[in-house]
Scaffold this motif. Structure first.
Motif, mmCIF file in Angstrom:
data_model
loop_
_atom_site.group_PDB
_atom_site.id
_atom_site.type_symbol
_atom_site.label_atom_id
_atom_site.label_comp_id
_atom_site.label_asym_id
_atom_site.label_seq_id
_atom_site.Cartn_x
_atom_site.Cartn_y
_atom_site.Cartn_z
ATOM 1 N N ALA A 1 84.228 41.825 83.394
ATOM 2 C CA ALA A 1 84.769 42.445 82.187
ATOM 3 C C ALA A 1 84.455 41.655 80.916
ATOM 4 N N HIS A 2 83.768 40.517 81.077
ATOM 5 C CA HIS A 2 83.407 39.661 79.932
ATOM 6 C C HIS A 2 84.641 39.229 79.147
ATOM 7 N N ILE A 3 85.657 38.767 79.913
ATOM 8 C CA ILE A 3 86.876 38.259 79.288
ATOM 9 C C ILE A 3 87.163 36.880 79.866
ATOM 10 N N ASP A 4 88.065 36.122 79.224
ATOM 11 C CA ASP A 4 88.373 34.794 79.746
ATOM 12 C C ASP A 4 89.385 34.914 80.891
ATOM 13 N N PRO A 5 89.511 33.879 81.733
ATOM 14 C CA PRO A 5 90.396 33.937 82.907
ATOM 15 C C PRO A 5 91.847 34.258 82.559
ATOM 16 N N TRP A 6 92.341 33.771 81.403
ATOM 17 C CA TRP A 6 93.720 34.058 81.025
ATOM 18 C C TRP A 6 93.918 35.547 80.763
ATOM 19 N N GLU A 7 92.937 36.164 80.107
ATOM 20 C CA GLU A 7 93.000 37.608 79.880
ATOM 21 C C GLU A 7 92.931 38.363 81.197
ATOM 22 N N ALA A 8 92.127 37.837 82.144
ATOM 23 C CA ALA A 8 92.041 38.467 83.459
ATOM 24 C C ALA A 8 93.386 38.405 84.181
ATOM 25 N N LEU A 9 94.092 37.277 84.028
ATOM 26 C CA LEU A 9 95.410 37.135 84.640
ATOM 27 C C LEU A 9 96.396 38.112 84.017
ATOM 28 N N LYS A 10 96.363 38.244 82.685
ATOM 29 C CA LYS A 10 97.254 39.195 82.020
ATOM 30 C C LYS A 10 96.914 40.630 82.432
ATOM 31 N N LEU A 11 95.623 40.899 82.629
ATOM 32 C CA LEU A 11 95.196 42.226 83.068
ATOM 33 C C LEU A 11 95.758 42.528 84.454
ATOM 34 N N ALA A 12 95.718 41.522 85.345
ATOM 35 C CA ALA A 12 96.261 41.702 86.698
ATOM 36 C C ALA A 12 97.757 41.964 86.670
ATOM 37 N N ALA A 13 98.457 41.315 85.715
ATOM 38 C CA ALA A 13 99.915 41.439 85.653
ATOM 39 C C ALA A 13 100.367 42.714 84.961
ATOM 40 N N THR A 14 99.618 43.149 83.944
ATOM 41 C CA THR A 14 100.081 44.282 83.130
ATOM 42 C C THR A 14 99.335 45.587 83.394
ATOM 43 N N ARG A 15 98.077 45.496 83.820
ATOM 44 C CA ARG A 15 97.291 46.705 84.109
ATOM 45 C C ARG A 15 96.577 46.557 85.454
ATOM 46 N N PRO A 16 97.349 46.549 86.541
ATOM 47 C CA PRO A 16 96.767 46.306 87.868
ATOM 48 C C PRO A 16 95.731 47.349 88.286
ATOM 49 N N ALA A 17 95.900 48.593 87.857
ATOM 50 C CA ALA A 17 94.944 49.636 88.239
ATOM 51 C C ALA A 17 93.558 49.336 87.669
ATOM 52 N N GLN A 18 93.513 48.922 86.398
ATOM 53 C CA GLN A 18 92.237 48.580 85.779
ATOM 54 C C GLN A 18 91.641 47.330 86.432
ATOM 55 N N TYR A 19 92.507 46.377 86.755
ATOM 56 C CA TYR A 19 92.069 45.155 87.424
ATOM 57 C C TYR A 19 91.428 45.496 88.769
ATOM 58 N N ALA A 20 92.093 46.356 89.548
ATOM 59 C CA ALA A 20 91.576 46.758 90.865
ATOM 60 C C ALA A 20 90.256 47.497 90.733
#
Length: 366
Positions: A107-126
């Motif tokens: 997704a061309h984002i930093d790991p912290w943003e990836a963690l927030k994505l996993a926590a707040t938008r799990p469907a997009q993360y998956a």
């Protein structure tokens, strides 16, 4: 680890695994309650953690056997390091950091943003994780295929389970690089079946998997040779540790990706797979301390056949979906058959009461 502790009961090896299971399931249930505020959510998260743990265990029988095969050659110091730091890397690195890294890169984002994505938008993360499945399957499948083929393409191997096949592979092992040629041909076939951009991605990822295996072999040999120079007793040290870590990572690819079929929550996945990883650790210790691989001469064969099948399945999954239950049961069945064959061999040859120290000499003279 020493043989003096081999008198420990089988259940005694799983004490920490049981503790982690209870703590993990409780934590999973609390996570479900926190997300939904309902008993139904609590029960669902609890159940998914339990299923993921069983999935990880079923997929990792062969991993435990291969780990034990390598660990028995390592010094007690490096055994301890792998079973402590190695399990931390396995649980937190592969089950949490690795998925975050994949999403961050894709997704061309930093790991912290990836963690927030996993926590707040799990469907997009998956969705991002699933999108990265093809290169992961090609890389991991190639690495595991090389692990399996290197075991069988060995001209010094003289104990054979499926004799006609393994004798032929041992015979052709004198041809340098035959296993590499086999893997490359296999990768080209699947790349041709995929076609288009997927073929290019698959082929590049396969080559990276092959190069990683070869690099680990070279680095392992160099590091362990350096340690042997410093101390004759330093056998199977840092190089073997690195090899086992990358091997564990390759085994984990399939489980991590497959877990998203059950839940899109990274933290539930980490808990479930982490519980399973603790059982793999316990099984590994038991196999080493009890000398199980020496007692059951075909058990390693079953594990490496299971690795080869898993590598092919990872390739095939780039074309069609294969349920994880088939992947796990296939390996478990093969290992079960190899165990049964070993028991039959022991009965025929009166080896039931022989010590673990005697069997390696039998194998060397076979």
């Amino acid at each position: 680890m020493t043989q003096s502790s081999s008198s420990k009961s089988t259940l005694g090896y799983f004490g920490w695994a049981f503790i982690v299971t209870i703590a993990g399931l409780v934590l999973g249930g609390l996570l479900g309650w926190n997300m939904t505020g309902t008993l139904g959510g609590l029960a669902t998260a609890f159940f998914i953690c339990a299923v993921l743990a069983v999935l990880e265990i079923s997929l990792s029988f062969d991993n435990a056997i291969v780990n034990a095969n390598k660990l028995k050659e390592m010094t007690p110091v490096w055994q301890h390091r792998f079973l402590t730091w190695g399990i931390v890397i396995a649980v937190f690195g592969m089950r949490i950091v690795f998925p975050l890294a994949i999403v961050a890169i894709a997704a061309h984002i930093d790991p912290w943003e990836a963690l927030k994505l996993a926590a707040t938008r799990p469907a997009q993360y998956a969705e991002i994780m699933h999108g990265a499945h093809l290169p992961i399957a090609a890389f991991g499948g190639t690495f595991l295929m090389m692990v399996g083929l290197t075991y069988f393409f060995n001209h010094e191997k003289n104990v054979h389970w499926i004799a006609f096949l393994e004798k032929a592979m041992a015979h052709f092992a004198t041809i340098k690089g035959i296993e590499i040629a086999f893997v490359l041909i296999f990768a080209l076939i699947f790349a041709g079946l995929l076609g288009g951009e997927d073929a290019t991605t698959f082929l590049y990822s396969s080559v990276y998997g092959l190069l990683t295996f070869l690099l680990v072999e070279v680095v392992s040999g160099f590091l362990d040779a350096s340690q042997k120079t410093m101390s004759a007793a330093a056998k199977g040290g840092l190089g073997a540790f690195l090899y086992l870590e990358i091997l564990d990572a390759s085994f984990s690819f399939d489980g991590v990706i497959g877990a998203f079929a059950l839940t899109q929550n990274l933290f539930v996945i980490a808990i479930g797979l982490g519980i399973g990883a603790m059982y793999v650790r316990s099984m590994t210790i038991m196999l080493v301390e009890k000398g199980t691989l020496a007692h059951y001469r075909y058990l390693e064969h079953g594990a490496f056949y299971a690795i080869l099948i898993l590598s092919v399945i990872m390739y095939v999954q780039t074309l069609i979906h294969i349920p994880e239950v088939i992947t796990g049961l296939g390996g478990a069945v093969l290992i079960g058959i190899s165990l049964w064959s070993s028991i039959r061999y022991n009965k025929r040859n009166g080896l039931n009461h022989r010590s673990a120290d005697e069997e390696p000499r039998d194998r060397a003279n076979a």
